[in-house]
Design a protein around this motif. Structure first.
Motif, short mmCIF file in Angstrom:
data_model
loop_
_atom_site.label_atom_id
_atom_site.label_comp_id
_atom_site.label_asym_id
_atom_site.label_seq_id
_atom_site.Cartn_x
_atom_site.Cartn_y
_atom_site.Cartn_z
N ALA A 129 0.85 -1.20 0.00
CA ALA A 129 0.00 0.00 0.00
C ALA A 129 0.88 1.25 0.00
CB ALA A 129 -0.91 -0.01 1.23
N ALA A 130 0.40 2.29 -0.65
CA ALA A 130 1.16 3.54 -0.72
C ALA A 130 1.50 4.02 0.68
CB ALA A 130 0.37 4.60 -1.47
N GLY A 131 2.78 4.30 0.90
CA GLY A 131 3.25 4.80 2.17
C GLY A 131 3.58 3.72 3.20
N GLN A 132 3.29 2.46 2.88
CA GLN A 132 3.54 1.37 3.83
C GLN A 132 5.04 1.21 4.08
OE1 GLN A 132 2.39 -2.46 2.36
NE2 GLN A 132 2.89 -3.53 4.25
N TRP A 133 5.40 1.13 5.37
CA TRP A 133 6.80 0.96 5.76
C TRP A 133 7.07 -0.52 5.96
CZ3 TRP A 133 11.16 3.52 5.70
CH2 TRP A 133 12.24 3.03 6.43
N PRO A 134 8.17 -1.02 5.50
CA PRO A 134 9.19 -0.42 4.66
C PRO A 134 9.00 -0.74 3.17
CG PRO A 134 10.08 -2.43 5.57
CD PRO A 134 8.66 -2.29 6.09
N GLY A 135 8.05 -1.65 2.86
CA GLY A 135 7.92 -2.17 1.50
C GLY A 135 7.72 -1.15 0.41
N TRP A 136 6.75 -0.25 0.60
CA TRP A 136 6.48 0.74 -0.43
C TRP A 136 7.64 1.71 -0.58
CZ3 TRP A 136 5.76 6.08 -0.75
CH2 TRP A 136 5.18 6.55 -1.93
N TRP A 137 8.19 2.14 0.54
CA TRP A 137 9.31 3.09 0.50
C TRP A 137 10.54 2.45 -0.14
CZ3 TRP A 137 8.47 8.03 1.03
CH2 TRP A 137 7.34 8.45 1.72
N ALA A 138 10.79 1.20 0.16
CA ALA A 138 11.92 0.49 -0.45
C ALA A 138 11.74 0.42 -1.97
CB ALA A 138 12.05 -0.91 0.14
N ALA A 139 10.52 0.13 -2.41
CA ALA A 139 10.26 0.03 -3.85
C ALA A 139 10.42 1.38 -4.54
CB ALA A 139 8.87 -0.55 -4.08
N VAL A 140 10.00 2.44 -3.87
CA VAL A 140 10.16 3.79 -4.44
C VAL A 140 11.64 4.14 -4.55
CG1 VAL A 140 9.78 6.25 -4.00
CG2 VAL A 140 7.89 4.63 -3.76
N TYR A 150 19.91 -2.07 5.03
CA TYR A 150 18.74 -2.23 5.89
C TYR A 150 18.01 -3.54 5.56
CZ TYR A 150 14.17 -1.41 7.99
OH TYR A 150 13.03 -1.55 8.72
N ALA A 151 17.76 -3.77 4.27
CA ALA A 151 17.06 -4.99 3.85
C ALA A 151 17.81 -6.23 4.32
CB ALA A 151 16.90 -5.01 2.34
N ALA A 171 20.73 -8.57 -1.91
CA ALA A 171 20.82 -7.36 -1.10
C ALA A 171 22.28 -6.98 -0.84
CB ALA A 171 20.08 -7.54 0.23
N VAL A 172 23.11 -7.97 -0.55
CA VAL A 172 24.54 -7.70 -0.30
C VAL A 172 25.22 -7.19 -1.57
CG1 VAL A 172 26.76 -8.77 0.27
CG2 VAL A 172 24.73 -9.33 1.60
N LEU A 173 24.97 -7.84 -2.69
CA LEU A 173 25.59 -7.41 -3.95
C LEU A 173 25.16 -6.00 -4.34
CD1 LEU A 173 25.42 -10.73 -5.98
CD2 LEU A 173 27.50 -9.55 -5.22
N PHE A 174 23.87 -5.70 -4.26
CA PHE A 174 23.41 -4.35 -4.56
C PHE A 174 24.00 -3.34 -3.59
CE2 PHE A 174 19.58 -5.85 -7.08
CZ PHE A 174 19.91 -5.16 -8.24
N CYS A 175 24.04 -3.67 -2.31
CA CYS A 175 24.59 -2.76 -1.30
C CYS A 175 26.02 -2.36 -1.66
CB CYS A 175 24.54 -3.42 0.07
SG CYS A 175 25.24 -2.41 1.39
N TRP A 176 26.86 -3.35 -1.95
CA TRP A 176 28.27 -3.05 -2.24
C TRP A 176 28.46 -2.43 -3.62
CZ3 TRP A 176 31.90 -2.51 1.19
CH2 TRP A 176 31.70 -3.07 2.45
N ALA A 177 27.63 -2.81 -4.59
CA ALA A 177 27.72 -2.20 -5.92
C ALA A 177 27.39 -0.71 -5.84
CB ALA A 177 26.79 -2.91 -6.90
#
Length: 144
Positions: free
Chosen positions: A43-54, A82-83, A103-109
């Protein structure tokens, strides 16, 4: 050094691929497009899923085009840290155990891109390129 001439183009290609993949991940989560999982969008504004996707969609798009790359990449890196620590690490110590490799690969990239910048093939480089000055042609008869 012959390999030095490839550093900026390879960095730019790395940034483009990482940004595209991350933006696609956000689009899948928010809109269920691109063949991704067809679960319920947060749902719009839902923490953390919506914010992470944005962050994934917008941050990934900014990194992709190379605009505000260092700031966007730092935000994206932090969101992946965080993820990992909140959603993956409780299921096991190592990423192979807890499913957190992405998540680790994206974080370090993204941390690498925040440190090195966007490379030469970016909107930022295009905007910072010096504008060539045109020679002015005099129409005065004594300057002919």
């Amino acid at each position: 050094m012959p390999s030095a001439k490839f550093e900026q183009p390879v960095l730019s290609l790395f940034r483009i691929v990482i940004g595209l993949l991350f933006a696609c991940h956000g689009a899948v989560t928010l809109f269920g497009v691109l063949g991704g999982p067809h679960g319920q969008a947060p749902a719009a504004g839902q923490w953390p899923g919506w914010w992470a996707a944005v962050i994934q969609l917008i941050g990934g798009a900014l990194v992709l085009i190379g605009l505000g790359t260092r700031t966007a990449a730092l935000l994206c890196s932090g969101s992946m840290a965080y993820a990992y620590f909140v959603h993956h690490q409780p299921d096991g110590l190592f990423p192979m155990q807890n499913g957190g490799e992405g998540a680790v690969l994206f974080c370090w990239a993204f941390l690498l891109l925040a440190a090195l910048g966007p490379g030469e093939w970016s909107v930022t480089a295009l905007l910072n390129r010096p504008v060539p000055r045109r020679k002015e042609v005099s129409t005065h008869p004594n300057n002919a």
